[in-house]
Design a protein around this motif. Structure first.
Motif, PDB file in Angstrom:
ATOM      1  N   ILE A  82       0.803  -1.225   0.000  1.00  0.00           N
ATOM      2  CA  ILE A  82       0.000   0.000   0.000  1.00  0.00           C
ATOM      3  C   ILE A  82       0.837   1.277   0.000  1.00  0.00           C
ATOM      4  O   ILE A  82       0.323   2.339  -0.349  1.00  0.00           O
ATOM      5  CB  ILE A  82      -1.004   0.037   1.177  1.00  0.00           C
ATOM      6  CG1 ILE A  82      -0.282   0.148   2.532  1.00  0.00           C
ATOM      7  CG2 ILE A  82      -1.938  -1.165   1.122  1.00  0.00           C
ATOM      8  CD1 ILE A  82      -1.207   0.436   3.706  1.00  0.00           C
ATOM      9  N   GLN A  83       2.112   1.190   0.344  1.00  0.00           N
ATOM     10  CA  GLN A  83       2.943   2.393   0.449  1.00  0.00           C
ATOM     11  C   GLN A  83       2.934   3.253  -0.815  1.00  0.00           C
ATOM     12  O   GLN A  83       2.704   4.462  -0.725  1.00  0.00           O
ATOM     13  CB  GLN A  83       4.376   2.032   0.834  1.00  0.00           C
ATOM     14  CG  GLN A  83       5.249   3.264   1.009  1.00  0.00           C
ATOM     15  CD  GLN A  83       6.625   2.930   1.561  1.00  0.00           C
ATOM     16  OE1 GLN A  83       6.897   1.819   1.974  1.00  0.00           O
ATOM     17  NE2 GLN A  83       7.498   3.922   1.559  1.00  0.00           N
ATOM     18  N   PRO A  84       3.164   2.699  -2.014  1.00  0.00           N
ATOM     19  CA  PRO A  84       3.161   3.572  -3.193  1.00  0.00           C
ATOM     20  C   PRO A  84       1.812   4.256  -3.434  1.00  0.00           C
ATOM     21  O   PRO A  84       1.759   5.400  -3.893  1.00  0.00           O
ATOM     22  CB  PRO A  84       3.507   2.646  -4.360  1.00  0.00           C
ATOM     23  CG  PRO A  84       3.762   1.302  -3.802  1.00  0.00           C
ATOM     24  CD  PRO A  84       3.509   1.330  -2.338  1.00  0.00           C
ATOM     25  N   TYR A  85       0.721   3.580  -3.091  1.00  0.00           N
ATOM     26  CA  TYR A  85      -0.610   4.173  -3.259  1.00  0.00           C
ATOM     27  C   TYR A  85      -0.800   5.329  -2.277  1.00  0.00           C
ATOM     28  O   TYR A  85      -1.359   6.371  -2.631  1.00  0.00           O
ATOM     29  CB  TYR A  85      -1.698   3.125  -3.040  1.00  0.00           C
ATOM     30  CG  TYR A  85      -1.717   2.037  -4.079  1.00  0.00           C
ATOM     31  CD1 TYR A  85      -2.415   2.199  -5.276  1.00  0.00           C
ATOM     32  CD2 TYR A  85      -1.052   0.833  -3.865  1.00  0.00           C
ATOM     33  CE1 TYR A  85      -2.449   1.191  -6.234  1.00  0.00           C
ATOM     34  CE2 TYR A  85      -1.079  -0.183  -4.809  1.00  0.00           C
ATOM     35  CZ  TYR A  85      -1.779   0.004  -5.988  1.00  0.00           C
ATOM     36  OH  TYR A  85      -1.803  -0.994  -6.928  1.00  0.00           O
ATOM     37  N   HIS A  91      -0.331  10.528   1.553  1.00  0.00           N
ATOM     38  CA  HIS A  91      -0.729   9.953   2.841  1.00  0.00           C
ATOM     39  C   HIS A  91       0.281   8.964   3.411  1.00  0.00           C
ATOM     40  O   HIS A  91      -0.075   8.123   4.236  1.00  0.00           O
ATOM     41  CB  HIS A  91      -2.083   9.249   2.705  1.00  0.00           C
ATOM     42  CG  HIS A  91      -3.198  10.151   2.302  1.00  0.00           C
ATOM     43  ND1 HIS A  91      -3.654  11.177   3.095  1.00  0.00           N
ATOM     44  CD2 HIS A  91      -3.946  10.192   1.168  1.00  0.00           C
ATOM     45  CE1 HIS A  91      -4.646  11.801   2.483  1.00  0.00           C
ATOM     46  NE2 HIS A  91      -4.832  11.227   1.304  1.00  0.00           N
ATOM     47  N   GLU A  92       1.547   9.031   2.998  1.00  0.00           N
ATOM     48  CA  GLU A  92       2.535   8.048   3.449  1.00  0.00           C
ATOM     49  C   GLU A  92       2.675   8.026   4.975  1.00  0.00           C
ATOM     50  O   GLU A  92       2.957   6.991   5.563  1.00  0.00           O
ATOM     51  CB  GLU A  92       3.895   8.324   2.819  1.00  0.00           C
ATOM     52  CG  GLU A  92       4.921   7.292   3.230  1.00  0.00           C
ATOM     53  CD  GLU A  92       6.304   7.567   2.676  1.00  0.00           C
ATOM     54  OE1 GLU A  92       7.184   6.755   2.966  1.00  0.00           O
ATOM     55  OE2 GLU A  92       6.500   8.575   1.984  1.00  0.00           O
ATOM     56  N   ALA A 156      -6.554   5.845  -0.110  1.00  0.00           N
ATOM     57  CA  ALA A 156      -6.146   5.380  -1.451  1.00  0.00           C
ATOM     58  C   ALA A 156      -7.245   4.469  -1.979  1.00  0.00           C
ATOM     59  O   ALA A 156      -7.851   3.722  -1.216  1.00  0.00           O
ATOM     60  CB  ALA A 156      -4.820   4.632  -1.383  1.00  0.00           C
ATOM     61  N   ARG A 157      -7.477   4.542  -3.275  1.00  0.00           N
ATOM     62  CA  ARG A 157      -8.491   3.700  -3.910  1.00  0.00           C
ATOM     63  C   ARG A 157      -7.840   2.929  -5.043  1.00  0.00           C
ATOM     64  O   ARG A 157      -6.755   3.259  -5.493  1.00  0.00           O
ATOM     65  CB  ARG A 157      -9.620   4.572  -4.484  1.00  0.00           C
ATOM     66  CG  ARG A 157     -10.267   5.530  -3.518  1.00  0.00           C
ATOM     67  CD  ARG A 157     -11.599   5.141  -2.929  1.00  0.00           C
ATOM     68  NE  ARG A 157     -12.505   4.326  -3.649  1.00  0.00           N
ATOM     69  CZ  ARG A 157     -13.619   4.762  -4.235  1.00  0.00           C
ATOM     70  NH1 ARG A 157     -13.931   6.036  -4.234  1.00  0.00           N
ATOM     71  NH2 ARG A 157     -14.423   3.905  -4.818  1.00  0.00           N
ATOM     72  N   ALA A 158      -8.536   1.915  -5.509  1.00  0.00           N
ATOM     73  CA  ALA A 158      -8.065   1.068  -6.610  1.00  0.00           C
ATOM     74  C   ALA A 158      -6.695   0.469  -6.309  1.00  0.00           C
ATOM     75  O   ALA A 158      -5.849   0.340  -7.185  1.00  0.00           O
ATOM     76  CB  ALA A 158      -8.055   1.846  -7.926  1.00  0.00           C
ATOM     77  N   VAL A 159      -6.503   0.066  -5.056  1.00  0.00           N
ATOM     78  CA  VAL A 159      -5.251  -0.586  -4.638  1.00  0.00           C
ATOM     79  C   VAL A 159      -5.311  -2.040  -5.090  1.00  0.00           C
ATOM     80  O   VAL A 159      -6.302  -2.729  -4.868  1.00  0.00           O
ATOM     81  CB  VAL A 159      -5.078  -0.484  -3.103  1.00  0.00           C
ATOM     82  CG1 VAL A 159      -3.863  -1.260  -2.635  1.00  0.00           C
ATOM     83  CG2 VAL A 159      -5.004   0.980  -2.672  1.00  0.00           C
ATOM     84  N   ARG A 166      -9.958  -8.175  -7.251  1.00  0.00           N
ATOM     85  CA  ARG A 166     -10.762  -7.007  -6.901  1.00  0.00           C
ATOM     86  C   ARG A 166      -9.871  -5.888  -6.371  1.00  0.00           C
ATOM     87  O   ARG A 166      -8.952  -6.148  -5.594  1.00  0.00           O
ATOM     88  CB  ARG A 166     -11.791  -7.378  -5.837  1.00  0.00           C
ATOM     89  CG  ARG A 166     -12.787  -8.421  -6.335  1.00  0.00           C
ATOM     90  CD  ARG A 166     -13.710  -8.839  -5.252  1.00  0.00           C
ATOM     91  NE  ARG A 166     -14.919  -8.004  -5.307  1.00  0.00           N
ATOM     92  CZ  ARG A 166     -15.952  -8.180  -4.507  1.00  0.00           C
ATOM     93  NH1 ARG A 166     -15.940  -9.118  -3.606  1.00  0.00           N
ATOM     94  NH2 ARG A 166     -16.995  -7.403  -4.622  1.00  0.00           N
ATOM     95  N   PRO A 167     -10.169  -4.654  -6.726  1.00  0.00           N
ATOM     96  CA  PRO A 167      -9.416  -3.529  -6.154  1.00  0.00           C
ATOM     97  C   PRO A 167      -9.864  -3.271  -4.711  1.00  0.00           C
ATOM     98  O   PRO A 167     -11.009  -3.551  -4.340  1.00  0.00           O
ATOM     99  CB  PRO A 167      -9.782  -2.361  -7.061  1.00  0.00           C
ATOM    100  CG  PRO A 167     -11.101  -2.715  -7.634  1.00  0.00           C
ATOM    101  CD  PRO A 167     -11.137  -4.220  -7.730  1.00  0.00           C
ATOM    102  N   TYR A 168      -8.955  -2.738  -3.935  1.00  0.00           N
ATOM    103  CA  TYR A 168      -9.210  -2.420  -2.533  1.00  0.00           C
ATOM    104  C   TYR A 168      -9.063  -0.927  -2.306  1.00  0.00           C
ATOM    105  O   TYR A 168      -8.417  -0.226  -3.085  1.00  0.00           O
ATOM    106  CB  TYR A 168      -8.231  -3.169  -1.626  1.00  0.00           C
ATOM    107  CG  TYR A 168      -8.625  -4.607  -1.383  1.00  0.00           C
ATOM    108  CD1 TYR A 168      -9.139  -4.999  -0.154  1.00  0.00           C
ATOM    109  CD2 TYR A 168      -8.504  -5.563  -2.380  1.00  0.00           C
ATOM    110  CE1 TYR A 168      -9.519  -6.310   0.072  1.00  0.00           C
ATOM    111  CE2 TYR A 168      -8.889  -6.874  -2.166  1.00  0.00           C
ATOM    112  CZ  TYR A 168      -9.392  -7.248  -0.932  1.00  0.00           C
ATOM    113  OH  TYR A 168      -9.778  -8.539  -0.713  1.00  0.00           O
ATOM    114  N   ALA A 169      -9.645  -0.457  -1.218  1.00  0.00           N
ATOM    115  CA  ALA A 169      -9.447   0.904  -0.735  1.00  0.00           C
ATOM    116  C   ALA A 169      -8.698   0.805   0.594  1.00  0.00           C
ATOM    117  O   ALA A 169      -8.927  -0.123   1.371  1.00  0.00           O
ATOM    118  CB  ALA A 169     -10.778   1.610  -0.524  1.00  0.00           C
TER     119      ALA A 169
END
Length: 191
Positions: A82-85, A91-92, A156-159, A166-169
């Protein structure tokens, strides 16, 4: 229609309760036996993490819901995904000094009674951290509505996690969580 019994929530030993928790997750999330086997190994690793907190919801003599989480570490696999997202959205900082709600599941027959809210509140209250972060399927689901009602906002969306279609938020909230608007947190007794 099944008569639902009173439910109590208490701390559980995640390693000892993992097989029962995965039965709940399999029914609530629609996991295949192969997915359960993989996740059982993952939950076993999580149970060994420093600061892990696990709660179980018990009704009718069985586990009907559970949740667990731990202080987030940038070295955890989830954080590296999730870090790059989070960085892309500015929001890092949400990767540090935050309690990560790792899993939260309630059997379908027990959903809508405030158990999810009671479980996540219990986890976050016990964490001693100022914020909480989690991931959820990026769709308008009852889980996403619950998280929003508790004060979680999209970070973050579309993770995309490896091996998932499926994409995650990724969502974050300041603690304590927002007060319940419907009294659902009173649905279960917590010990």
């Amino acid at each position: 229609m099944e008569q639902l019994t009173e439910v109590t929530i208490s701390a559980i030993d995640l390693a000892a309760w993992a097989p029962f928790a995965l039965d709940v997750q399999a029914e609530a999330f629609g996991l295949t036996p192969d997915e359960v086997a993989v996740r059982l190994h993952i939950v076993g690793r999580h149970a060994q993490q420093p600061g892990v907190i696990a709660l179980g919801a018990f009704g009718g003599g069985r586990l009907v819901g559970f949740g667990y989480g731990m202080p987030n570490s940038r070295e955890h696999w989830w954080s590296t995904v999730i870090q790059p997202y989070l960085e892309a959205g500015g929001h890092e900082g949400w990767l540090d000094d935050v309690f990560a709600v790792t899993e939260l599941h309630v059997l379908p027959a027990y959903q809508g009674r405030g158990l999810g809210s009671a479980l996540i509140r219990g986890l976050c209250e016990r964490s001693g951290l100022p914020r909480s972060i989690l991931s959820a399927i990026d769709a308008e689901t009852p889980a996403r509505r619950l998280y929003r009602a508790l004060g979680y906002q999209d970070l973050a969306r579309a993770v995309r996690f490896p091996n998932t279609f499926r994409p995650y938020a990724v969502m974050g909230a300041q603690l304590p969580l927002a007060p319940s608007r419907h009294g659902h947190s009173q649905a279960a007794n917590s010990r």
